[in-house]
Design a protein around this motif. Structure first.
Motif, short mmCIF file in Angstrom:
data_model
loop_
_atom_site.label_atom_id
_atom_site.label_comp_id
_atom_site.label_asym_id
_atom_site.label_seq_id
_atom_site.Cartn_x
_atom_site.Cartn_y
_atom_site.Cartn_z
N MET A 101 0.79 -1.53 -0.01
CA MET A 101 0.02 0.01 0.02
C MET A 101 0.60 1.08 -0.18
SD MET A 101 -3.73 -1.10 0.04
CE MET A 101 -2.77 -2.81 -1.29
N PRO A 102 0.69 2.38 -0.55
CA PRO A 102 0.86 3.59 -1.28
C PRO A 102 1.05 4.92 0.76
CG PRO A 102 0.07 3.39 -2.31
CD PRO A 102 -0.71 2.35 -1.92
N PHE A 103 0.86 3.81 1.20
CA PHE A 103 0.11 5.07 2.25
C PHE A 103 -0.35 3.97 3.72
CE2 PHE A 103 -3.71 2.51 0.30
CZ PHE A 103 -3.88 2.31 1.65
N ALA A 104 0.51 5.25 4.90
CA ALA A 104 0.36 4.76 5.93
C ALA A 104 -0.31 3.76 6.86
CB ALA A 104 1.15 5.74 7.03
N ILE A 105 -0.61 3.01 7.46
CA ILE A 105 -1.15 2.18 8.37
C ILE A 105 -0.76 1.67 9.26
CG2 ILE A 105 -2.44 0.00 7.76
CD1 ILE A 105 -2.00 0.10 5.05
N THR A 106 -1.66 1.77 10.53
CA THR A 106 -1.46 1.54 11.70
C THR A 106 -2.94 0.59 12.06
OG1 THR A 106 -1.02 4.33 12.62
CG2 THR A 106 -1.68 2.41 14.63
N LEU A 107 -2.28 -0.73 12.97
CA LEU A 107 -2.27 -1.86 13.23
C LEU A 107 -2.89 -1.84 15.13
CD1 LEU A 107 -3.95 -4.51 12.00
CD2 LEU A 107 -1.78 -5.44 12.15
N ASN A 108 -3.66 -1.92 15.16
CA ASN A 108 -4.50 -1.89 16.31
C ASN A 108 -4.48 -3.30 17.06
OD1 ASN A 108 -3.70 1.51 16.60
ND2 ASN A 108 -5.63 1.47 15.37
N TRP A 109 -4.24 -3.69 18.20
CA TRP A 109 -4.50 -5.19 18.76
C TRP A 109 -5.85 -4.87 19.60
CZ3 TRP A 109 -2.42 -9.20 16.85
CH2 TRP A 109 -1.82 -9.84 15.59
N HIS A 110 -6.55 -6.02 19.48
CA HIS A 110 -7.57 -5.57 20.36
C HIS A 110 -7.62 -7.19 21.01
CE1 HIS A 110 -8.25 -1.48 20.27
NE2 HIS A 110 -8.80 -2.18 18.61
N PRO A 111 -8.20 -7.49 22.58
CA PRO A 111 -7.62 -8.73 22.60
C PRO A 111 -9.20 -9.82 22.19
CG PRO A 111 -8.63 -7.46 24.31
CD PRO A 111 -8.26 -6.29 23.27
N TYR A 112 -9.42 -10.82 22.46
CA TYR A 112 -10.71 -11.66 22.45
C TYR A 112 -10.02 -12.95 22.92
CZ TYR A 112 -14.62 -14.24 20.42
OH TYR A 112 -15.43 -15.14 20.18
N MET A 113 -10.72 -13.84 23.36
CA MET A 113 -10.48 -15.36 23.58
C MET A 113 -11.71 -16.06 23.57
SD MET A 113 -9.70 -14.03 28.19
CE MET A 113 -9.20 -15.77 28.80
N LEU A 114 -11.12 -16.95 23.11
CA LEU A 114 -11.62 -17.97 22.94
C LEU A 114 -12.59 -18.61 23.16
CD1 LEU A 114 -9.88 -19.21 19.61
CD2 LEU A 114 -11.54 -18.01 19.82
N ASP A 115 -11.30 -18.91 24.43
CA ASP A 115 -12.58 -19.66 25.51
C ASP A 115 -11.72 -19.04 26.58
OD1 ASP A 115 -13.57 -21.53 27.60
OD2 ASP A 115 -12.48 -23.37 26.78
N PRO A 116 -12.73 -17.88 27.37
CA PRO A 116 -12.12 -17.84 28.13
C PRO A 116 -12.24 -18.31 29.87
CG PRO A 116 -15.06 -17.09 27.74
CD PRO A 116 -13.84 -18.02 27.10
N HIS A 117 -12.67 -19.47 29.70
CA HIS A 117 -12.88 -21.02 30.68
C HIS A 117 -11.83 -21.63 31.06
CE1 HIS A 117 -17.26 -19.11 30.74
NE2 HIS A 117 -17.62 -19.85 29.83
N VAL A 118 -10.79 -21.42 29.95
CA VAL A 118 -9.69 -22.12 30.22
C VAL A 118 -9.07 -21.50 31.82
CG1 VAL A 118 -7.37 -22.86 29.81
CG2 VAL A 118 -8.30 -22.93 28.61
N PRO A 119 -8.38 -22.29 33.12
CA PRO A 119 -8.13 -22.22 33.81
C PRO A 119 -6.82 -21.68 33.90
CG PRO A 119 -7.62 -24.62 33.71
CD PRO A 119 -8.37 -24.04 32.96
N GLN A 120 -6.61 -20.80 34.81
CA GLN A 120 -5.60 -19.39 34.63
C GLN A 120 -3.95 -20.51 34.23
OE1 GLN A 120 -5.82 -16.06 35.20
NE2 GLN A 120 -3.93 -16.05 34.43
N GLY A 121 -3.29 -21.46 35.05
CA GLY A 121 -3.31 -22.06 34.97
C GLY A 121 -2.24 -22.86 33.33
#
Length: 220
Positions: free
Chosen positions: A35-55
């Motif tokens: 692309m001949p122009f500047a692009i900024t990629l911003n990251w945002h979270p998603y959790m496919l399975d938030p029920h996985v235990p912390q460990g």
């Protein structure tokens, strides 16, 4: 003197245990490079399975619980497809050697901190590679701190922050925000906060979307 046009903003909603998210990122970066122009990629979270235990849990046990003792033909075909297209994108999937299925909240915290230093994409790439190729437990805080140090963050400070509650609520709020926008699958790329492209779309698809986003800006 004019500072020039602002970069085009692209938001990506992703989870680092999602193989399609890594594929989708590599396709996007292919398009971005042309692309001949500047692009900024911003990251945002998603959790496919938030029920996985912390460990976390052993990866093989997790997959058996999710798909049964014998993965379906659809699952086998998907995995074979990923292993086939991976090398074309510089990705070496090693599914059979992944040790742990982590809870990814802490990984998203690290991406958030890296993004604050302009290193969000580098951090995400390091996490994808650590999980899918290098068989590292990316739910382990020592591993996360080590990876953060490798991309340019302060390793000691990252380890200290991971031992606290810092930004856990903010990451969770970000996840909820995008869910309320109707995002229920990843990767999702949002162009100029106007429209979204979901899934691991080919580079040409991203190139078309990027050009359209720039055209929309020019018309406003």
């Amino acid at each position: 003197m004019s500072a020039g046009p602002k970069p085009l903003e692209v938001d990506i909603v992703s989870d680092i245990v999602c193989p399609w998210c890594w594929v989708g990122l590599r396709y996007f970066l292919q398009a971005k490079d042309y692309m001949p122009f500047a692009i900024t990629l911003n990251w945002h979270p998603y959790m496919l399975d938030p029920h996985v235990p912390q460990g976390g849990v052993p990866y093989s046990d997790y997959m058996k619980a999710k798909f049964g003792d014998g993965p379906s033909d659809k699952f086998k075909a998907m995995r074979a497809h990923l292993e086939e297209i991976g090398p074309q994108l510089g990705i070496d999937f090693q599914f059979s050697s992944i040790p742990m299925r982590p809870n990814t909240l802490n990984a998203h915290r690290v991406i958030r901190w890296a993004s604050g230093q302009g290193l969000g994409t580098e951090m995400a790439e390091a996490l994808f590679k650590a999980f899918f190729t290098d068989q590292r437990d990316v739910g382990d805080t020592a591993v996360l701190a080590d990876l953060a140090g490798n991309v340019g963050l302060d390793k000691t400070l990252t380890a200290e922050l991971l031992s606290t509650e810092r930004d856990k609520a903010e990451v969770s709020a970000d996840i909820t925000h995008f869910q309320t926008l109707g995002i229920s699958g990843v990767p999702t790329f949002i162009y100029n906060r106007q429209y979204a492209v979901q899934g691991a779309q080919p580079a040409q698809h991203h190139a078309n979307a990027l050009r359209q986003a720039v055209q929309n800006i020019a018309q406003t």
